[in-house]
Design a protein around this motif. Sequence first.
Motif, PDB file in Angstrom:
ATOM      1  N   LEU A 283       7.817  10.117 -22.000  1.00 40.79           N
ATOM      2  CA  LEU A 283       6.951  10.637 -22.600  1.00 40.79           C
ATOM      3  C   LEU A 283       6.987  10.217 -24.089  1.00 40.79           C
ATOM      4  O   LEU A 283       8.062   9.961 -24.586  1.00 40.79           O
ATOM      5  N   SER A 284       5.913  10.533 -24.960  1.00 41.40           N
ATOM      6  CA  SER A 284       6.071  10.471 -26.368  1.00 41.40           C
ATOM      7  C   SER A 284       6.637  11.601 -26.906  1.00 41.40           C
ATOM      8  O   SER A 284       6.846  12.680 -26.370  1.00 41.40           O
ATOM      9  N   PHE A 285       7.256  11.566 -28.173  1.00 41.35           N
ATOM     10  CA  PHE A 285       7.680  12.731 -28.789  1.00 41.35           C
ATOM     11  C   PHE A 285       6.687  14.035 -28.804  1.00 41.35           C
ATOM     12  O   PHE A 285       7.199  15.117 -28.457  1.00 41.35           O
ATOM     13  N   THR A 286       5.426  13.823 -29.062  1.00 45.19           N
ATOM     14  CA  THR A 286       4.610  14.796 -28.956  1.00 45.19           C
ATOM     15  C   THR A 286       4.339  15.299 -27.545  1.00 45.19           C
ATOM     16  O   THR A 286       4.316  16.545 -27.402  1.00 45.19           O
ATOM     17  N   GLU A 287       4.101  14.258 -26.783  1.00 46.71           N
ATOM     18  CA  GLU A 287       3.918  15.024 -25.115  1.00 46.71           C
ATOM     19  C   GLU A 287       4.971  15.666 -24.694  1.00 46.71           C
ATOM     20  O   GLU A 287       4.827  16.626 -24.080  1.00 46.71           O
ATOM     21  N   TYR A 288       6.237  15.359 -24.972  1.00 44.83           N
ATOM     22  CA  TYR A 288       7.630  16.103 -24.568  1.00 44.83           C
ATOM     23  C   TYR A 288       7.562  17.236 -25.271  1.00 44.83           C
ATOM     24  O   TYR A 288       7.716  18.470 -24.355  1.00 44.83           O
ATOM     25  N   ARG A 289       7.244  17.634 -26.576  1.00 38.37           N
ATOM     26  CA  ARG A 289       7.363  18.825 -27.022  1.00 38.37           C
ATOM     27  C   ARG A 289       6.140  19.697 -26.384  1.00 38.37           C
ATOM     28  O   ARG A 289       6.431  20.960 -26.218  1.00 38.37           O
ATOM     29  N   HIS A 290       5.110  18.985 -26.270  1.00 39.28           N
ATOM     30  CA  HIS A 290       3.982  19.931 -25.876  1.00 39.28           C
ATOM     31  C   HIS A 290       4.287  20.470 -24.257  1.00 39.28           C
ATOM     32  O   HIS A 290       4.026  21.561 -23.896  1.00 39.28           O
ATOM     33  N   GLY A 291       4.839  19.425 -23.626  1.00 41.13           N
ATOM     34  CA  GLY A 291       5.487  19.958 -22.311  1.00 41.13           C
ATOM     35  C   GLY A 291       6.200  21.104 -21.967  1.00 41.13           C
ATOM     36  O   GLY A 291       6.014  21.800 -21.037  1.00 41.13           O
ATOM     37  N   LEU A 292       7.138  20.736 -23.085  1.00 38.65           N
ATOM     38  CA  LEU A 292       8.197  22.062 -22.917  1.00 38.65           C
ATOM     39  C   LEU A 292       7.499  23.517 -23.275  1.00 38.65           C
ATOM     40  O   LEU A 292       7.661  24.446 -22.697  1.00 38.65           O
ATOM     41  N   GLU A 293       6.693  23.166 -24.388  1.00 39.47           N
ATOM     42  CA  GLU A 293       6.351  24.435 -25.074  1.00 39.47           C
ATOM     43  C   GLU A 293       5.089  25.071 -23.825  1.00 39.47           C
ATOM     44  O   GLU A 293       5.081  26.150 -23.886  1.00 39.47           O
ATOM     45  N   SER A 294       4.284  24.036 -23.279  1.00 36.58           N
ATOM     46  CA  SER A 294       3.538  24.604 -22.122  1.00 36.58           C
ATOM     47  C   SER A 294       4.169  25.248 -20.946  1.00 36.58           C
ATOM     48  O   SER A 294       3.544  26.347 -20.349  1.00 36.58           O
ATOM     49  N   ALA A 295       5.179  24.977 -20.673  1.00 34.72           N
ATOM     50  CA  ALA A 295       6.227  25.780 -19.718  1.00 34.72           C
ATOM     51  C   ALA A 295       7.009  26.785 -20.294  1.00 34.72           C
ATOM     52  O   ALA A 295       7.224  27.781 -19.318  1.00 34.72           O
ATOM     53  N   GLY A 296       6.647  27.103 -21.561  1.00 31.14           N
ATOM     54  CA  GLY A 296       7.285  28.380 -21.963  1.00 31.14           C
ATOM     55  C   GLY A 296       8.554  28.204 -22.860  1.00 31.14           C
ATOM     56  O   GLY A 296       9.057  29.451 -23.296  1.00 31.14           O
ATOM     57  N   PHE A 297       8.815  27.150 -23.251  1.00 33.22           N
ATOM     58  CA  PHE A 297      10.015  27.008 -24.093  1.00 33.22           C
ATOM     59  C   PHE A 297       9.844  27.165 -25.360  1.00 33.22           C
ATOM     60  O   PHE A 297       8.713  26.901 -25.839  1.00 33.22           O
ATOM     61  N   THR A 298      10.772  27.470 -26.291  1.00 29.65           N
ATOM     62  CA  THR A 298      10.715  27.601 -27.720  1.00 29.65           C
ATOM     63  C   THR A 298      11.594  26.834 -28.539  1.00 29.65           C
ATOM     64  O   THR A 298      12.538  26.291 -27.819  1.00 29.65           O
ATOM     65  N   ASP A 299      11.757  26.909 -29.625  1.00 30.15           N
ATOM     66  CA  ASP A 299      12.862  26.168 -30.512  1.00 30.15           C
ATOM     67  C   ASP A 299      13.062  24.670 -29.914  1.00 30.15           C
ATOM     68  O   ASP A 299      14.313  24.451 -29.689  1.00 30.15           O
TER      69      ASP A 299
END
Length: 271
Positions: free
Chosen positions: A209-225
């Motif tokens: 994944l790209s940096f942005t895709e990875y971040r969005h994927g984690l945040e969409s799952a509910g992760f923070t920080d």
Amino acid sequence: MSEQPTDLRETVRRHYAAAAVEATGGGTACCGPEPVEVDARFGSTLYAADDREALPAEAVAASLGCGNPTAVADLNEGERVLDLGSGGGIDVLLSARRVGPTGKAYGLDMTEEMLALALANAAKAGARNVEFLKGTIEAIPLPAATIDVVISNCVINLSTDKPAVFAETFRVLKPGGRIGVSDVVADDTLTPEQRAERGDHVGCIVGALSFTEYRHGLESAGFTDVEITPTHQVAEGMHSAIVRAVKPGPAASGEPSEVCCEAPAGCSCGS
């Protein structure tokens, strides 16, 4: 025509099965097993010498990751750790030493040959607080809210269903639990086609994944920080990176809960 997800998974399985056989077969040589052939961007050279020397040679030889997640996961005594795609068990064994006898380290892998190698390595290391499970990282065979820390070493990029991986990781973590993984991440400017030009799927490049895709994927799952920190380049525009994130909620307190699962051989209840 591009490969279908089931075909890609089988390609990955065959690749890592062959790596396990290679690492095990080397044990018949006069001087012990030779590392599976990788370059300086991947493999056991990314671990400290004293860590490598403290483990069975076969566990070190089978290391194919792009980093050292146990060095950045900040593991504590008594914690329960899950390694996604545990391979020959190097990160599970290192984690088990860090969490101590009151903690536990689980390894999850879909490859029979790697699981057999990991079990043999755990026996050689005398590790009693480890357990290896057969399954996929898209459907983790553990109950919800039972793990303190999830680690992984250059495996999430191999999945053809990363939203499922992120959702399952979130599910098994306790409130306040965290992830600390090493993975390959692409520059945001690279298209999927450009990533494909830089390597194959089992080489951990195509599926990144790209940096942005990875971040969005984690945040969409509910992760923070969410933090994604590149460490070294593995191809043009492609980086090994440390990924950290937290499942919201207070950190668990008291004794670790008992974990039971329905995976086949190698899975039991309790620590």
